[in-house]
Design a protein around this motif. Structure first.
Motif, PDB file in Angstrom:
ATOM      1  N   GLY A 136     -10.580 -64.419   6.794  1.00 44.96           N
ATOM      2  CA  GLY A 136      -9.603 -63.648   7.766  1.00 44.96           C
ATOM      3  C   GLY A 136     -10.491 -62.472   8.398  1.00 44.96           C
ATOM      4  N   SER A 137     -11.456 -62.728   8.579  1.00 45.01           N
ATOM      5  CA  SER A 137     -12.433 -61.346   9.200  1.00 45.01           C
ATOM      6  C   SER A 137     -12.368 -61.622  10.861  1.00 45.01           C
ATOM      7  N   ASP A 138     -12.980 -60.606  11.601  1.00 42.66           N
ATOM      8  CA  ASP A 138     -12.576 -60.831  12.887  1.00 42.66           C
ATOM      9  C   ASP A 138     -14.006 -60.633  13.508  1.00 42.66           C
ATOM     10  N   CYS A 139     -15.123 -61.298  13.018  1.00 41.05           N
ATOM     11  CA  CYS A 139     -16.253 -61.199  13.633  1.00 41.05           C
ATOM     12  C   CYS A 139     -16.550 -61.810  15.143  1.00 41.05           C
ATOM     13  N   MET A 140     -15.857 -63.089  15.250  1.00 40.18           N
ATOM     14  CA  MET A 140     -16.121 -63.692  16.627  1.00 40.18           C
ATOM     15  C   MET A 140     -15.512 -62.771  17.639  1.00 40.18           C
ATOM     16  N   ASN A 141     -14.349 -62.411  17.250  1.00 40.59           N
ATOM     17  CA  ASN A 141     -13.781 -61.588  18.443  1.00 40.59           C
ATOM     18  C   ASN A 141     -14.571 -60.341  18.537  1.00 40.59           C
ATOM     19  N   THR A 142     -15.289 -59.430  17.796  1.00 41.34           N
ATOM     20  CA  THR A 142     -16.108 -58.736  18.168  1.00 41.34           C
ATOM     21  C   THR A 142     -17.310 -59.045  18.797  1.00 41.34           C
ATOM     22  N   ALA A 143     -17.646 -60.386  18.456  1.00 39.53           N
ATOM     23  CA  ALA A 143     -19.069 -60.653  19.084  1.00 39.53           C
ATOM     24  C   ALA A 143     -18.753 -61.016  20.548  1.00 39.53           C
ATOM     25  N   ILE A 144     -17.576 -61.601  20.977  1.00 36.30           N
ATOM     26  CA  ILE A 144     -17.284 -62.108  22.373  1.00 36.30           C
ATOM     27  C   ILE A 144     -17.308 -60.842  23.296  1.00 36.30           C
ATOM     28  N   PRO A 145     -16.595 -59.822  23.420  1.00 40.27           N
ATOM     29  CA  PRO A 145     -16.737 -58.790  24.316  1.00 40.27           C
ATOM     30  C   PRO A 145     -18.069 -58.139  24.421  1.00 40.27           C
ATOM     31  N   HIS A 146     -18.749 -57.834  23.118  1.00 39.92           N
ATOM     32  CA  HIS A 146     -20.126 -57.554  23.334  1.00 39.92           C
ATOM     33  C   HIS A 146     -21.096 -58.381  24.032  1.00 39.92           C
ATOM     34  N   TYR A 147     -20.956 -59.585  23.929  1.00 38.14           N
ATOM     35  CA  TYR A 147     -21.772 -60.681  24.552  1.00 38.14           C
ATOM     36  C   TYR A 147     -21.399 -60.465  26.009  1.00 38.14           C
ATOM     37  N   CYS A 148     -20.226 -60.505  26.222  1.00 38.71           N
ATOM     38  CA  CYS A 148     -19.766 -60.495  27.576  1.00 38.71           C
ATOM     39  C   CYS A 148     -20.420 -59.345  28.477  1.00 38.71           C
ATOM     40  N   GLU A 149     -20.254 -58.230  27.691  1.00 40.87           N
ATOM     41  CA  GLU A 149     -21.004 -56.910  28.133  1.00 40.87           C
ATOM     42  C   GLU A 149     -22.459 -57.009  28.625  1.00 40.87           C
ATOM     43  N   THR A 150     -23.368 -57.413  27.731  1.00 42.96           N
ATOM     44  CA  THR A 150     -24.695 -57.540  27.572  1.00 42.96           C
ATOM     45  C   THR A 150     -24.936 -58.500  28.847  1.00 42.96           C
ATOM     46  N   VAL A 151     -24.016 -59.690  28.857  1.00 47.40           N
ATOM     47  CA  VAL A 151     -24.591 -60.729  30.118  1.00 47.40           C
ATOM     48  C   VAL A 151     -24.001 -60.078  31.445  1.00 47.40           C
ATOM     49  N   ARG A 152     -23.202 -59.395  31.370  1.00 47.78           N
ATOM     50  CA  ARG A 152     -22.486 -59.055  32.681  1.00 47.78           C
ATOM     51  C   ARG A 152     -23.556 -57.883  33.227  1.00 47.78           C
ATOM     52  N   SER A 153     -24.016 -57.012  32.448  1.00 45.22           N
ATOM     53  CA  SER A 153     -25.117 -56.128  32.736  1.00 45.22           C
ATOM     54  C   SER A 153     -26.239 -56.767  33.127  1.00 45.22           C
ATOM     55  N   SER A 154     -26.787 -57.867  32.491  1.00 46.69           N
ATOM     56  CA  SER A 154     -27.868 -58.486  32.934  1.00 46.69           C
ATOM     57  C   SER A 154     -27.614 -59.163  34.178  1.00 46.69           C
ATOM     58  N   CYS A 155     -26.506 -59.208  34.717  1.00 51.17           N
ATOM     59  CA  CYS A 155     -26.194 -59.930  36.069  1.00 51.17           C
ATOM     60  C   CYS A 155     -26.010 -58.841  37.332  1.00 51.17           C
ATOM     61  N   THR A 156     -26.087 -57.847  36.734  1.00 48.21           N
ATOM     62  CA  THR A 156     -25.611 -56.654  38.180  1.00 48.21           C
ATOM     63  C   THR A 156     -26.743 -55.560  38.237  1.00 48.21           C
ATOM     64  N   GLY A 157     -27.927 -56.343  38.347  1.00 50.48           N
ATOM     65  CA  GLY A 157     -28.983 -55.198  39.124  1.00 50.48           C
ATOM     66  C   GLY A 157     -29.949 -54.553  38.050  1.00 50.48           C
ATOM     67  N   ILE A 158     -29.985 -55.567  37.078  1.00 45.60           N
ATOM     68  CA  ILE A 158     -30.985 -54.993  36.000  1.00 45.60           C
ATOM     69  C   ILE A 158     -32.383 -54.752  36.589  1.00 45.60           C
ATOM     70  N   GLN A 159     -32.591 -55.569  37.517  1.00 41.68           N
ATOM     71  CA  GLN A 159     -34.064 -55.400  37.982  1.00 41.68           C
ATOM     72  C   GLN A 159     -34.413 -53.957  38.584  1.00 41.68           C
ATOM     73  N   VAL A 160     -33.446 -53.319  38.856  1.00 41.36           N
ATOM     74  CA  VAL A 160     -33.641 -51.825  39.653  1.00 41.36           C
ATOM     75  C   VAL A 160     -34.425 -51.058  38.505  1.00 41.36           C
ATOM     76  N   TYR A 161     -34.018 -51.075  37.252  1.00 41.86           N
ATOM     77  CA  TYR A 161     -34.554 -50.352  36.557  1.00 41.86           C
ATOM     78  C   TYR A 161     -35.980 -50.507  36.080  1.00 41.86           C
ATOM     79  N   GLY A 162     -36.431 -51.984  35.834  1.00 45.22           N
ATOM     80  CA  GLY A 162     -37.817 -52.238  35.613  1.00 45.22           C
ATOM     81  C   GLY A 162     -38.619 -52.301  36.561  1.00 45.22           C
ATOM     82  N   ALA A 163     -38.242 -52.549  37.739  1.00 47.76           N
ATOM     83  CA  ALA A 163     -39.175 -52.846  38.888  1.00 47.76           C
ATOM     84  C   ALA A 163     -39.788 -51.661  39.458  1.00 47.76           C
TER      85      ALA A 163
END
Lengths: 98, 185
Positions: B123-150
């Motif tokens: 009855g925990s909520d681990c999956m629902n916690t993980a999904i938004p966090h995953y979406c955030e990290t995926v989205r940030s990697s898709c939107t101009g991460i190269q700017v930082y390292g390049a």
């Protein structure tokens, strides 16, 4: 991998990876199995129970077999650490520390 | 006179639920059957659960034999299957070592499944916690991460001398691809 925050209260990246492993294996696992896998990585499970995870992870006997199990009881605490260290879903798109 | 029915007292254990009380676990607390038995207690399910739970390790067949308690041929079969599906990458010929390919969506899905089986049991909520966090990290990697390292922009040119799209690469690494096939990831 997300840049690891500085170690605090005995919590290190390896400890968080152990917690993540335990959580993804149902939040409980035989102590014997935990030791077999994690001792070689420098993780002392009993010490974690007594130290940084005190009150959040415990050792418990299985009444039917008498075997010792490690039970992660505070999943929210583990979740927060895993997110902090990027171990919730450690996929390839995360930041890499250069 | 006939007895039609009997009324007996039944004792029912009740746990008073509050807002934050987890739902009691339906299964045994001390069980190491992979994914709560969803796929049975097979060698491949055990190997999958192990590699998903710890995707950072390098796995050797012998380690997995020890960890899962399975025979050498069955572990080899499981590893071959998972390599075929792309979840594992292998290196080393005679003594192969396996690593988890964390770029696979199967890997992400199985990680979420591990949380889901735990949630359904506790009855925990681990999956629902993980999904938004995953979406955030995926989205940030898709939107101009190269700017930082390049630091330098590299022009990728093909063998023919024609120019393919300019790729920004961090860490000073330049990659050479045939014209028109430079990956965008």
């Amino acid at each position: 991998m997300v840049p690891a925050p500085p170690p605090s209260d005995g919590i290190t990246l390896e400890v968080v990876r152990f917690l993540a492993w335990l959580k993804k294996r149902g939040a409980s696992q035989r102590l014997l199995y935990c030791n077999k896998k994690w001792e070689q990585k420098g993780i002392r499970v009993k010490e974690i129970c007594r130290g940084p995870a005190r009150g959040r992870m415990r050792m418990q006997n299985d009444p039917s077999t008498g075997e010792k199990w490690i039970v992660l009881s505070d999943l929210v605490w583990a979740d927060n650490l895993m997110m902090e260290y990027g171990e919730e879903i450690p996929h390839h798109s995360q930041w890499i520390e250069l | 006179m006939k007895t039609l029915f009997m009324v007996t007292a039944l004792s029912v254990d009740v746990i008073i639920m509050t807002g934050g009380t987890p739902v009691p676990a339906p299964g045994p607390e001390f069980s190491d059957v992979p994914y709560a038995g969803l796929f049975g207690d097979t060698v491949i399910a055990r190997v999958v659960e192990e590699i998903i739970a710890d995707p950072h390790s390098v796995y050797h067949p012998r380690d997995l034999e020890e960890l899962t308690g399975a025979s050498s041929p069955s572990v080899r079969d499981a590893l071959a299957t998972l390599t075929r599906f792309g979840l594992l990458k292998t290196a080393g010929g005679k003594h192969p070592a396996y690593t988890v390919d964390r770029s696979k969506k199967t890997f992400v899905a199985l990680t979420l499944l591990a949380y889901a089986t735990l949630d359904d049991r506790q009855g925990s909520d681990c999956m629902n916690t993980a999904i938004p966090h995953y979406c955030e990290t995926v989205r940030s990697s898709c939107t101009g991460i190269q700017v930082y390292g390049a630091t330098t922009a590299y022009r990728i040119s093909g063998e023919s001398g024609s120019i393919s799209p300019v790729i920004l690469a961090g860490c000073g690494n330049a990659y050479r691809y045939p014209a028109g096939t430079a990956p965008q990831d």
